[in-house]
Motif scaffolding. Structure first.
Motif, short mmCIF file in Angstrom:
data_model
loop_
_atom_site.label_atom_id
_atom_site.label_comp_id
_atom_site.label_asym_id
_atom_site.label_seq_id
_atom_site.Cartn_x
_atom_site.Cartn_y
_atom_site.Cartn_z
N GLY A 69 -2.43 1.83 2.45
CA GLY A 69 -1.02 1.30 2.48
C GLY A 69 -0.37 1.25 1.04
O GLY A 69 -1.10 1.00 0.09
N THR A 70 0.94 1.76 0.95
CA THR A 70 1.64 1.44 -0.35
C THR A 70 2.62 0.75 -0.11
O THR A 70 3.36 0.66 0.74
N ASP A 71 2.97 -0.27 -1.20
CA ASP A 71 4.06 -1.16 -1.36
C ASP A 71 4.36 -1.57 -2.72
O ASP A 71 3.44 -1.81 -3.26
N ILE A 72 5.52 -1.43 -3.00
CA ILE A 72 6.19 -2.07 -4.32
C ILE A 72 5.81 -3.44 -4.43
O ILE A 72 6.07 -4.24 -5.57
N ASN A 73 5.89 -4.14 -3.28
CA ASN A 73 5.97 -5.80 -3.21
C ASN A 73 4.70 -6.25 -3.18
O ASN A 73 3.85 -5.88 -2.28
N PRO A 74 4.23 -7.00 -4.39
CA PRO A 74 2.77 -7.50 -4.41
C PRO A 74 2.43 -8.54 -3.31
O PRO A 74 1.28 -8.72 -3.09
N LYS A 75 3.44 -8.82 -2.68
CA LYS A 75 3.01 -9.96 -1.45
C LYS A 75 3.09 -9.30 0.15
O LYS A 75 2.99 -9.95 0.95
N ALA A 76 3.42 -8.01 -0.01
CA ALA A 76 3.24 -7.21 1.35
C ALA A 76 1.83 -7.07 1.87
O ALA A 76 0.81 -7.20 1.04
N GLY A 77 1.77 -7.02 3.05
CA GLY A 77 0.65 -6.83 3.85
C GLY A 77 -0.40 -7.91 4.09
O GLY A 77 -1.37 -7.48 4.29
N TYR A 78 0.33 -8.99 4.41
CA TYR A 78 -0.33 -10.14 4.67
C TYR A 78 -1.38 -10.06 5.88
O TYR A 78 -2.09 -10.66 6.13
N LEU A 79 -0.61 -9.21 6.91
CA LEU A 79 -1.17 -9.16 8.16
C LEU A 79 -2.76 -8.35 8.00
O LEU A 79 -3.51 -8.56 8.87
N LEU A 80 -2.67 -7.44 6.99
CA LEU A 80 -4.03 -6.76 7.03
C LEU A 80 -5.20 -7.64 6.39
O LEU A 80 -5.31 -7.67 5.21
#
Length: 200
Positions: free
Chosen positions: A114-125
């Protein structure tokens, strides 16, 4: 960004995935039922949401929306590499890695980026789902450029400006396998994926 699909919509979705991936309607519908009845995945999402900064959003009824179709495509095509740009909280990440987990049980290995510019993204993974993927933080285009993988499934769901979406497709082109599938999450709002598909 979560919602339920109506029964008729799910029937059409099963028909569409059947046609697009060359499997039977019954097999497509079976994959749909898998995710709709995945108690472990739903429990994981509810539990992780309750302990997150978004605990006020926790619901007992997990709504996957169009991500049900993403799951079905992964189960039908058994991709070795799946990419989703624009992870946000990571609901799509969990749906996709759940499908990869099932594929492994059937003897097919695969991994998720996955890619995201927000370093806090993806907490569910997290937990068992994190075993099947990782999130690349930073600008999506730059992350795609640095990725040294051949991609079987590419899901565009990041910056929804038309130009950025088109640039993602252009960037991923040389990394796509011969059997690759692209899903454009914003395709209902512009013609960039259609035009890309015609051109390529």
């Amino acid at each position: 960004f979560t919602y339920d699909l109506e029964d008729r919509n799910m029937q059409y979705l099963a028909c569409f995935v059947s046609e697009a991936t060359n499997i039977s309607f019954q097999e497509a519908a079976g994959y749909m039922n898998e995710i709709l009845n995945d108690a472990d995945l739903k429990h994981h999402i509810v539990s992780e949401t309750k302990i997150s900064d978004y605990s006020y959003m926790a619901e007992k009824n997990v709504k996957f929306g169009r991500r049900i179709g993403w799951y079905m495509v992964v189960r039908a095509t058994k991709p070795k590499v799946t990419i989703e740009t624009g992870v946000d909280k990571g609901l799509g990440s969990c749906v996709l890695t759940s499908a990869l987990k099932r594929n492994r049980e059937d003897g097919f290995e695969g991994k998720y980026f996955g890619t995201d510019i927000n370093p806090k993204a993806g907490y569910l993974l997290s937990g068992a789902y994190k075993e099947f993927g990782e999130i690349l933080y930073g600008d999506s285009i730059e992350s795609l450029l640095s990725l040294g993988e051949t991609v079987d499934l590419f899901i565009n769901d990041s910056d929804h400006s038309e130009d950025y979406e088109a640039e993602e497709y252009k960037t991923i082109t040389s990394k796509l396998s011969e059997r690759a599938i692209i899903i454009g999450d914003n395709s209902c709002n512009n013609n960039k994926l259609m035009q890309y598909s015609i051109d390529n």
